[in-house]
Design a protein around this motif. Structure first.
Motif, PDB file in Angstrom:
ATOM      1  N   ASP A  80       0.868  -1.186   0.000  1.00  0.00           N
ATOM      2  CA  ASP A  80       0.000   0.000   0.000  1.00  0.00           C
ATOM      3  C   ASP A  80       0.900   1.229   0.000  1.00  0.00           C
ATOM      4  O   ASP A  80       1.412   1.631   1.040  1.00  0.00           O
ATOM      5  CB  ASP A  80      -0.915  -0.004   1.223  1.00  0.00           C
ATOM      6  CG  ASP A  80      -1.736   1.277   1.331  1.00  0.00           C
ATOM      7  OD1 ASP A  80      -2.098   1.829   0.269  1.00  0.00           O
ATOM      8  OD2 ASP A  80      -1.983   1.730   2.459  1.00  0.00           O
ATOM      9  N   GLU A  81       1.112   1.811  -1.164  1.00  0.00           N
ATOM     10  CA  GLU A  81       2.125   2.854  -1.316  1.00  0.00           C
ATOM     11  C   GLU A  81       1.831   4.124  -0.532  1.00  0.00           C
ATOM     12  O   GLU A  81       2.723   4.956  -0.329  1.00  0.00           O
ATOM     13  CB  GLU A  81       2.294   3.194  -2.800  1.00  0.00           C
ATOM     14  CG  GLU A  81       1.031   3.705  -3.472  1.00  0.00           C
ATOM     15  CD  GLU A  81       1.194   3.835  -4.975  1.00  0.00           C
ATOM     16  OE1 GLU A  81       2.355   3.967  -5.423  1.00  0.00           O
ATOM     17  OE2 GLU A  81       0.180   3.797  -5.700  1.00  0.00           O
ATOM     18  N   HIS A  82       0.599   4.280  -0.051  1.00  0.00           N
ATOM     19  CA  HIS A  82       0.249   5.492   0.703  1.00  0.00           C
ATOM     20  C   HIS A  82      -0.033   5.186   2.179  1.00  0.00           C
ATOM     21  O   HIS A  82      -0.632   6.017   2.871  1.00  0.00           O
ATOM     22  CB  HIS A  82      -0.981   6.153   0.078  1.00  0.00           C
ATOM     23  CG  HIS A  82      -0.796   6.518  -1.359  1.00  0.00           C
ATOM     24  ND1 HIS A  82       0.159   7.413  -1.778  1.00  0.00           N
ATOM     25  CD2 HIS A  82      -1.440   6.082  -2.490  1.00  0.00           C
ATOM     26  CE1 HIS A  82       0.099   7.534  -3.102  1.00  0.00           C
ATOM     27  NE2 HIS A  82      -0.859   6.735  -3.549  1.00  0.00           N
ATOM     28  N   ASN A  83       0.390   4.046   2.666  1.00  0.00           N
ATOM     29  CA  ASN A  83       0.061   3.646   4.028  1.00  0.00           C
ATOM     30  C   ASN A  83       0.605   4.630   5.051  1.00  0.00           C
ATOM     31  O   ASN A  83       1.690   5.191   4.880  1.00  0.00           O
ATOM     32  CB  ASN A  83       0.615   2.249   4.310  1.00  0.00           C
ATOM     33  CG  ASN A  83      -0.046   1.601   5.506  1.00  0.00           C
ATOM     34  OD1 ASN A  83       0.356   1.804   6.645  1.00  0.00           O
ATOM     35  ND2 ASN A  83      -1.104   0.838   5.239  1.00  0.00           N
ATOM     36  N   ARG A  84      -0.140   4.826   6.139  1.00  0.00           N
ATOM     37  CA  ARG A  84       0.290   5.760   7.184  1.00  0.00           C
ATOM     38  C   ARG A  84       1.543   5.269   7.906  1.00  0.00           C
ATOM     39  O   ARG A  84       2.244   6.064   8.527  1.00  0.00           O
ATOM     40  CB  ARG A  84      -0.843   6.012   8.183  1.00  0.00           C
ATOM     41  CG  ARG A  84      -1.290   4.814   8.977  1.00  0.00           C
ATOM     42  CD  ARG A  84      -2.522   5.129   9.838  1.00  0.00           C
ATOM     43  NE  ARG A  84      -2.192   5.905  11.014  1.00  0.00           N
ATOM     44  CZ  ARG A  84      -2.212   5.418  12.257  1.00  0.00           C
ATOM     45  NH1 ARG A  84      -2.547   4.147  12.468  1.00  0.00           N
ATOM     46  NH2 ARG A  84      -1.910   6.184  13.279  1.00  0.00           N
ATOM     47  N   PHE A  85       1.813   3.972   7.830  1.00  0.00           N
ATOM     48  CA  PHE A  85       3.052   3.411   8.364  1.00  0.00           C
ATOM     49  C   PHE A  85       4.035   3.234   7.204  1.00  0.00           C
ATOM     50  O   PHE A  85       3.891   2.292   6.411  1.00  0.00           O
ATOM     51  CB  PHE A  85       2.794   2.070   9.049  1.00  0.00           C
ATOM     52  CG  PHE A  85       1.986   2.170  10.309  1.00  0.00           C
ATOM     53  CD1 PHE A  85       2.602   2.412  11.528  1.00  0.00           C
ATOM     54  CD2 PHE A  85       0.604   2.032  10.277  1.00  0.00           C
ATOM     55  CE1 PHE A  85       1.856   2.506  12.696  1.00  0.00           C
ATOM     56  CE2 PHE A  85      -0.147   2.131  11.435  1.00  0.00           C
ATOM     57  CZ  PHE A  85       0.479   2.375  12.652  1.00  0.00           C
ATOM     58  N   PRO A  86       5.019   4.109   7.073  1.00  0.00           N
ATOM     59  CA  PRO A  86       5.891   4.083   5.892  1.00  0.00           C
ATOM     60  C   PRO A  86       6.632   2.762   5.691  1.00  0.00           C
ATOM     61  O   PRO A  86       6.942   2.395   4.557  1.00  0.00           O
ATOM     62  CB  PRO A  86       6.882   5.227   6.153  1.00  0.00           C
ATOM     63  CG  PRO A  86       6.197   6.123   7.124  1.00  0.00           C
ATOM     64  CD  PRO A  86       5.337   5.237   7.962  1.00  0.00           C
ATOM     65  N   ARG A  87       6.897   2.054   6.777  1.00  0.00           N
ATOM     66  CA  ARG A  87       7.736   0.859   6.675  1.00  0.00           C
ATOM     67  C   ARG A  87       6.992  -0.370   6.163  1.00  0.00           C
ATOM     68  O   ARG A  87       7.587  -1.443   6.055  1.00  0.00           O
ATOM     69  CB  ARG A  87       8.378   0.554   8.028  1.00  0.00           C
ATOM     70  CG  ARG A  87       9.286   1.667   8.542  1.00  0.00           C
ATOM     71  CD  ARG A  87      10.443   1.921   7.616  1.00  0.00           C
ATOM     72  NE  ARG A  87      11.192   3.126   7.971  1.00  0.00           N
ATOM     73  CZ  ARG A  87      12.094   3.690   7.195  1.00  0.00           C
ATOM     74  NH1 ARG A  87      12.356   3.168   6.006  1.00  0.00           N
ATOM     75  NH2 ARG A  87      12.721   4.782   7.575  1.00  0.00           N
ATOM     76  N   VAL A  88       5.709  -0.254   5.844  1.00  0.00           N
ATOM     77  CA  VAL A  88       4.963  -1.408   5.313  1.00  0.00           C
ATOM     78  C   VAL A  88       4.444  -1.149   3.901  1.00  0.00           C
ATOM     79  O   VAL A  88       3.624  -1.925   3.398  1.00  0.00           O
ATOM     80  CB  VAL A  88       3.798  -1.809   6.241  1.00  0.00           C
ATOM     81  CG1 VAL A  88       4.302  -2.110   7.642  1.00  0.00           C
ATOM     82  CG2 VAL A  88       2.705  -0.745   6.278  1.00  0.00           C
ATOM     83  N   ARG A  89       4.907  -0.114   3.276  1.00  0.00           N
ATOM     84  CA  ARG A  89       4.318   0.282   1.988  1.00  0.00           C
ATOM     85  C   ARG A  89       4.628  -0.684   0.845  1.00  0.00           C
ATOM     86  O   ARG A  89       3.992  -0.629  -0.209  1.00  0.00           O
ATOM     87  CB  ARG A  89       4.779   1.697   1.633  1.00  0.00           C
ATOM     88  CG  ARG A  89       4.131   2.749   2.536  1.00  0.00           C
ATOM     89  CD  ARG A  89       4.651   4.137   2.302  1.00  0.00           C
ATOM     90  NE  ARG A  89       3.966   5.098   3.185  1.00  0.00           N
ATOM     91  CZ  ARG A  89       4.344   6.358   3.350  1.00  0.00           C
ATOM     92  NH1 ARG A  89       5.401   6.834   2.699  1.00  0.00           N
ATOM     93  NH2 ARG A  89       3.665   7.149   4.168  1.00  0.00           N
ATOM     94  N   HIS A  90       5.595  -1.578   1.049  1.00  0.00           N
ATOM     95  CA  HIS A  90       5.943  -2.541  -0.005  1.00  0.00           C
ATOM     96  C   HIS A  90       5.475  -3.955   0.336  1.00  0.00           C
ATOM     97  O   HIS A  90       5.918  -4.921  -0.289  1.00  0.00           O
ATOM     98  CB  HIS A  90       7.452  -2.527  -0.246  1.00  0.00           C
ATOM     99  CG  HIS A  90       7.978  -1.186  -0.643  1.00  0.00           C
ATOM    100  ND1 HIS A  90       7.698  -0.611  -1.865  1.00  0.00           N
ATOM    101  CD2 HIS A  90       8.746  -0.292   0.029  1.00  0.00           C
ATOM    102  CE1 HIS A  90       8.282   0.575  -1.934  1.00  0.00           C
ATOM    103  NE2 HIS A  90       8.912   0.800  -0.797  1.00  0.00           N
TER     104      HIS A  90
END
Length: 555
Positions: free
Chosen positions: A330-340
């Motif tokens: 989720d490329e726009h996730n509020r948690f940057p470290r899970v965006r991939h």
């Protein structure tokens, strides 16, 4: 220091916990069951492979002590050491089932997976966690983390599954070591040279204040033995992995735009307003989500186009009497470290919630719903906030929920349609009793990225790659993973990025066959030891260790 427990070696620690004259070691150094994977890499093995198993008594109560030697390979878990732990715990489980009460005590001094045996370590750790979950139906499983190495990596996830954790101030607990976070996310995320930051974040003073460990005691043999004895006598259990609602509520109340330090987090932890969380099934949306193999195959197998969820990275839905779950990018996730597509705090606790709800809904049904995990997880999330909050707790919650579901009779099928790496795979896939893997060169299955593994083992990437010629468990590709014998089926002829109608029909049929193969079969993970490949080569050492432990257990 006089009477220091921390300064003892593993064998001495086990003896120190047991009543005088009652200790009996199982599969000890004179049995010479060494790892077959180290000498080909030029590494001198240990005759006990860094794990000590002792039966005996603690204040007259029958116990099994498993002590990991942190001075050998950083306490890393490989095939033989992992097999010793699993086999001993399974013997303890059998005794408890037969009404012969015996309490397991794990002394953890471990960095997690032994990277020189990588995928064997991941398999073994998942098997340890499965057996811990089964044992806790009968007795508490007590953990001691004295110090020196602490408890890191996949074994921090294991620590979180234990009933009660006793530590000293010399211990640290965390999923990702500071060096690994720095390698993966940069020095600004976590400076591995800042010792104060490390101890303030991962040390047991902070961990006790935020529910990650239960008791911090003085580094003294008598004090630690008394604490362990009390935990056994009182059957202490903090139910650490049953707190998904608490942590999902905490994450709802976490302001990611504001700095988070140890004191700020303590304040947040102490004032969480807990609300019940349910994760609704995915629905079709108007816009496509971030591209990933996990999303592609979830949508193809469920027929949900542009799937959306209240948790953007976790999709689940029922189709054809089966529950499908995927963790996605989720490329726009509020948690940057899970965006991939990494497994982070929200992902682990959400998967645990979904799986626990499935088990509860099917509790009174004779036939349990199959659960299909669509695996495409490039790793766990590497971040300071994740470590401070305790990402290993999230991953443990997911792994425990999956193990409980399988043990309750739910066929648990993992389909590696994408990457299956490190703690992400432990949390999402390795508790399955049938593993299906696509034969696609784009898929990685491993314990750690090459850059981080090279840094931790002090090798160049070229040296790391050369070692895979001798030890398939160190390789990153699916063909070498097949050699370990853990797969139910290795699926040829399907491109992981092309879910055409023919490929979807083929994979759906394989999933149905995998489910059918679990009918009237054990709900444990023994299938991995019984495949033709496992018997011929993949788990030969494991099988030898298991037999040795069984032979010596009652004698």
């Amino acid at each position: 220091m006089k009477d220091s427990f921390v300064e003892l070696r593993a064998r001495e620690r086990a003896l120190a916990l047991l009543d005088a004259g009652t200790a009996r070691e199982l599969v000890g150094p004179f049995d010479n069951l060494i790892s077959p994977h180290l000498e080909p890499q030029g590494i001198v093995p240990e005759s006990d492979d860094g794990v000590v198993l002792m039966r005996g008594q603690l204040n007259g109560q029958a116990v099994l002590v498993v002590a990991i030697e942190g001075a050998f390979q950083g306490g890393g878990i490989g095939e033989v050491s992992g097999a010793k732990i699993v086999a001993a715990l399974e013997q303890a489980l059998a005794d408890n089932k037969a009404g012969k009460t015996i309490y397991p005590i794990l002394v953890l001094d471990t960095g997690g997976v032994r990277l020189q045996e990588a995928n064997y370590g991941l398999l073994s750790i998942s098997e340890i966690q499965n057996t811990v979950v089964a044992l806790k139906q009968y007795v508490p499983v007590i953990g001691v983390i004295p110090g020196r190495v602490g408890s890191f990596g996949g074994m921090s996830i294991t620590a979180a599954t234990l009933s009660y954790l006793i530590t000293t101030k010399k211990a640290r607990v965390g999923l990702n070591g500071p060096e690994v976070i720095e390698q993966e996310a940069g020095v600004r995320e976590f400076d591995s040279s800042d010792k104060d930051l490390i101890w303030n974040t991962l040390g047991t003073t902070q961990r006790a204040a935020t529910g990650i460990v239960d008791e911090v005691v003085t580094d003294d043999i008598a004090t630690i033995k008394a604490a362990v004895s009390a935990a056994v006598a009182e059957r202490k259990d903090s139910h650490r992995t049953d707190k998904a609602d608490f942590y999902l509520s905490l994450l709802d109340q976490l302001d990611l735009d504001q700095p988070l330090d140890t004191q700020t987090y303590r304040d947040l932890y102490q004032h969480v307003q807990i609300t019940k969380h349910t994760i609704p099934a995915a629905v079709s949306g108007d816009n496509p989500g971030t591209k990933s193999r996990g999303r592609l195959w979830f949508e193809a197998l469920t027929g949900i186009k542009n799937a959306e969820s209240s948790v953007p990275t976790v999709l689940h839905a029922d189709k054809g009497g089966k529950a499908f779950i995927a963790i996605t990018a989720d490329e726009h996730n509020r948690f940057p470290r899970v965006r991939h597509g990494e497994v982070g705090l929200q992902e682990g606790f959400s998967v645990a919630t979904i799986v626990n709800d499935i088990v509860a809904a099917d509790a009174d049904k004779a036939t349990k719903r199959p659960i299909v995990l669509i695996v495409d997880v490039p790793s766990q999330a590497y971040g300071y906030k994740e470590e401070l909050i305790g990402i290993h707790m999230s991953l443990a919650a997911a792994a425990v929920a999956e193990a409980k579901a399988r043990q309750a009779g739910h066929p648990l099928i993992a389909v590696a349609a994408g990457d299956a790496v490190s703690g992400g795979f432990l949390a999402f896939g390795l508790q399955s009793n049938r593993l299906v893997v696509l034969d696609d060169d784009s898929i990685t299955i491993q314990a750690m990225s090459k850059a981080s593994a090279a840094r931790i083992t002090q090798r160049t990437i070229a040296e790391l790659e050369a070692a895979t010629e001798h030890v398939p468990a160190m390789a990153y590709d699916v063909k070498n993973y097949q050699k370990l014998g853990a797969m139910y089926q290795f699926v040829e002829g399907i491109d992981a990025w092309q879910a055409d109608d023919q490929s979807v029909a083929k994979l759906a049929g394989i999933i149905d066959d995998a489910i059918a193969s679990t009918v009237d079969q054990p709900t444990d993970l023994h299938f991995r030891y019984e495949t033709d490949i496992a018997k011929a080569s993949g788990r030969v050492a494991t099988r030898r260790v298991r037999q040795a432990v069984a032979d010596q257990w009652a004698n």
